[in-house]
Design an enzyme around this catalytic site. Structure first.
Site, PDB file in Angstrom:
ATOM      1  N   ARG A 150     -93.641 -45.746  99.570  1.00  0.00           N
ATOM      2  CA  ARG A 150     -94.615 -46.392 100.442  1.00  0.00           C
ATOM      3  C   ARG A 150     -93.895 -47.015 101.645  1.00  0.00           C
ATOM      4  O   ARG A 150     -92.718 -47.368 101.557  1.00  0.00           O
ATOM      5  CB  ARG A 150     -95.386 -47.478  99.686  1.00  0.00           C
ATOM      6  CG  ARG A 150     -96.150 -46.967  98.465  1.00  0.00           C
ATOM      7  CD  ARG A 150     -96.761 -48.132  97.690  1.00  0.00           C
ATOM      8  NE  ARG A 150     -97.508 -47.669  96.527  1.00  0.00           N
ATOM      9  CZ  ARG A 150     -96.998 -47.526  95.299  1.00  0.00           C
ATOM     10  NH1 ARG A 150     -95.716 -47.839  95.079  1.00  0.00           N
ATOM     11  NH2 ARG A 150     -97.745 -47.101  94.299  1.00  0.00           N
ATOM     12  N   LYS A 182     -94.992 -51.970  93.731  1.00  0.00           N
ATOM     13  CA  LYS A 182     -96.122 -52.874  93.522  1.00  0.00           C
ATOM     14  C   LYS A 182     -95.955 -53.667  92.219  1.00  0.00           C
ATOM     15  O   LYS A 182     -95.439 -53.146  91.246  1.00  0.00           O
ATOM     16  CB  LYS A 182     -97.428 -52.078  93.458  1.00  0.00           C
ATOM     17  CG  LYS A 182     -97.918 -51.554  94.807  1.00  0.00           C
ATOM     18  CD  LYS A 182     -99.247 -50.869  94.647  1.00  0.00           C
ATOM     19  CE  LYS A 182     -99.832 -50.438  95.985  1.00  0.00           C
ATOM     20  NZ  LYS A 182    -101.152 -49.785  95.820  1.00  0.00           N
ATOM     21  N   HIS A 188     -98.649 -43.312 105.780  1.00  0.00           N
ATOM     22  CA  HIS A 188     -98.834 -42.876 104.396  1.00  0.00           C
ATOM     23  C   HIS A 188     -98.841 -41.346 104.282  1.00  0.00           C
ATOM     24  O   HIS A 188     -98.696 -40.806 103.187  1.00  0.00           O
ATOM     25  CB  HIS A 188    -100.149 -43.453 103.851  1.00  0.00           C
ATOM     26  CG  HIS A 188    -100.076 -43.845 102.409  1.00  0.00           C
ATOM     27  ND1 HIS A 188     -99.213 -44.819 101.949  1.00  0.00           N
ATOM     28  CD2 HIS A 188    -100.724 -43.374 101.313  1.00  0.00           C
ATOM     29  CE1 HIS A 188     -99.370 -44.948 100.643  1.00  0.00           C
ATOM     30  NE2 HIS A 188    -100.259 -44.075 100.230  1.00  0.00           N
ATOM     31  N   ARG A 196     -95.928 -39.812 102.560  1.00  0.00           N
ATOM     32  CA  ARG A 196     -96.009 -39.901 101.086  1.00  0.00           C
ATOM     33  C   ARG A 196     -96.868 -38.748 100.551  1.00  0.00           C
ATOM     34  O   ARG A 196     -96.510 -38.094  99.562  1.00  0.00           O
ATOM     35  CB  ARG A 196     -96.597 -41.257 100.707  1.00  0.00           C
ATOM     36  CG  ARG A 196     -96.665 -41.555  99.212  1.00  0.00           C
ATOM     37  CD  ARG A 196     -96.962 -43.044  99.059  1.00  0.00           C
ATOM     38  NE  ARG A 196     -97.409 -43.419  97.728  1.00  0.00           N
ATOM     39  CZ  ARG A 196     -96.604 -43.688  96.721  1.00  0.00           C
ATOM     40  NH1 ARG A 196     -95.291 -43.581  96.882  1.00  0.00           N
ATOM     41  NH2 ARG A 196     -97.078 -44.062  95.552  1.00  0.00           N
ATOM     42  N   HIS A 204     -96.585 -44.176  90.558  1.00  0.00           N
ATOM     43  CA  HIS A 204     -97.981 -44.330  90.149  1.00  0.00           C
ATOM     44  C   HIS A 204     -98.054 -44.813  88.700  1.00  0.00           C
ATOM     45  O   HIS A 204     -97.375 -44.261  87.826  1.00  0.00           O
ATOM     46  CB  HIS A 204     -98.733 -42.992  90.251  1.00  0.00           C
ATOM     47  CG  HIS A 204     -99.097 -42.617  91.649  1.00  0.00           C
ATOM     48  ND1 HIS A 204     -99.373 -41.320  92.051  1.00  0.00           N
ATOM     49  CD2 HIS A 204     -99.252 -43.378  92.772  1.00  0.00           C
ATOM     50  CE1 HIS A 204     -99.666 -41.304  93.333  1.00  0.00           C
ATOM     51  NE2 HIS A 204     -99.599 -42.529  93.791  1.00  0.00           N
ATOM     52  N   TYR A 242    -103.410 -34.810  94.262  1.00  0.00           N
ATOM     53  CA  TYR A 242    -102.654 -33.831  95.045  1.00  0.00           C
ATOM     54  C   TYR A 242    -102.828 -32.405  94.535  1.00  0.00           C
ATOM     55  O   TYR A 242    -102.465 -31.459  95.229  1.00  0.00           O
ATOM     56  CB  TYR A 242    -101.166 -34.207  95.058  1.00  0.00           C
ATOM     57  CG  TYR A 242    -100.923 -35.527  95.746  1.00  0.00           C
ATOM     58  CD1 TYR A 242    -101.021 -35.642  97.127  1.00  0.00           C
ATOM     59  CD2 TYR A 242    -100.635 -36.676  95.012  1.00  0.00           C
ATOM     60  CE1 TYR A 242    -100.821 -36.861  97.761  1.00  0.00           C
ATOM     61  CE2 TYR A 242    -100.435 -37.899  95.627  1.00  0.00           C
ATOM     62  CZ  TYR A 242    -100.530 -37.982  97.006  1.00  0.00           C
ATOM     63  OH  TYR A 242    -100.349 -39.194  97.628  1.00  0.00           O
TER      64      TYR A 242
END
Length: 302
Positions: A149, A173, A248, A251, A274, A283
């Site tokens: 990110r 995160k 983004h 990514r 993730h 994706y």
């Protein structure tokens, strides 16, 4: 509404200490909860115990009437469900009025990505004889080469990079960390930038040794998310391209190209950081389109 502020403060402490959520996430939770209780006050509901499932449905109706997106409504419901679940756990309430509320189905948007020739074009733009050109080249090589990110990229420190094994320690995160490999192109660009460009840029600071962030702006201070956006916009202008790139997209491109070249879903999930495989599975829509194009172009009876 009585005790709400006290309970909200307890909940925020729980999110910060037990869940280790970022300040940005915590602020969103607090905003969503305060929004709901402002609505309850308008309905003359003054006690938490008085809130029912019907009240939650009324609140959702108002959100729809305000033309909130499905994504925003889902976030608000999720925030409130977590808050009331916390209150039940702490024995402040006997029931969670949001436990039966279903989240609206989110619009499944196919992520935008760059084709390989578009990526190669971007890599040929920067003037790598200048400090900022070296910085820009290293930046886009890292974004594309790791799939991290933009916020994670801006937070890379010099001590996070291991050139010997070609990995970077990424601070993701919720305080989660992961090691992500980078290739020879990214390594060459970073080493070139560190040996020349970064030294010159950081020398412009009044205190040159005051930070160890990898990417810096023209003043030598740490680069921000907004700064990355500006850099990409400038690169697009130089490319004379009508393409609209958001940070983004690198990514998305990383994930799409990895899957197109045969990488397995679990590995891509790990690299992207993730928490859930469902986040990575978006994706597959792109790779299906890719396979369809190959089929239509090469099969005799397509």
């Amino acid at each position: 509404m009585e005790n709400v502020k006290i309970y909200l403060n307890f909940f925020i402490e729980y999110l910060q200490i037990e869940k280790n959520y970022s300040q940005y996430t915590v602020v969103n939770y607090a905003t969503d909860i305060e929004d709901f209780f402002s609505f309850m006050k308008e309905q003359a509901i003054l006690h938490l115990e008085e809130i029912t499932y019907n009240d939650t449905r009324l609140f959702l109706t108002q959100l729809h009437n305000r033309n909130y997106s499905r994504k925003t409504i889902s976030r608000k419901v999720s925030s409130l469900r977590s808050f009331f679940k916390f209150l039940v756990r702490e024995e402040k309430l006997s029931e969670n009025p949001f436990s039966l509320v279903s989240l609206p189905k989110r619009e499944q948007k196919i992520p935008q990505f760059l084709y390989e020739e578009e990526i190669e074009n971007l890599f040929s733009i920067s003037d790598c004889t200048t400090p900022l050109g070296q910085r820009n080249q290293a930046l886009i090589e890292v974004l594309y080469g790791t799939g991290i990110r933009v916020s994670e990229c801006c937070n890379i420190r010099l001590t996070d990079i291991d050139f010997y094994i070609g990995t970077v320690l990424v601070h993701g995160k919720g305080g989660k960390q992961r090691y992500v490999p980078f290739g020879s192109y990214a390594q060459d660009s970073i080493e070139h930038y560190l040996s020349q460009g970064r030294k010159l840029l950081v020398s412009r600071l009044k205190e040159p040794d005051q930070h160890s962030y990898l990417f810096v702006n023209h003043r030598g201070s740490p680069l921000t998310d907004r700064g990355v956006r500006h850099i990409l916009n400038e690169l697009i202008k130089k490319a004379s391209s009508t393409l609209h790139i958001h940070p983004h997209m690198f990514r998305h491109t990383f994930a799409t190209h990895m899957l197109n070249e045969g990488a397995d879903m679990r590995s891509v999930q790990e690299l992207l950081g993730h928490a859930h495989l469902s986040s990575t599975q978006v994706y597959t829509h792109v790779t299906k389109e890719h396979l369809k194009r190959i089929y239509m172009s090469h099969h005799p009876r397509a």
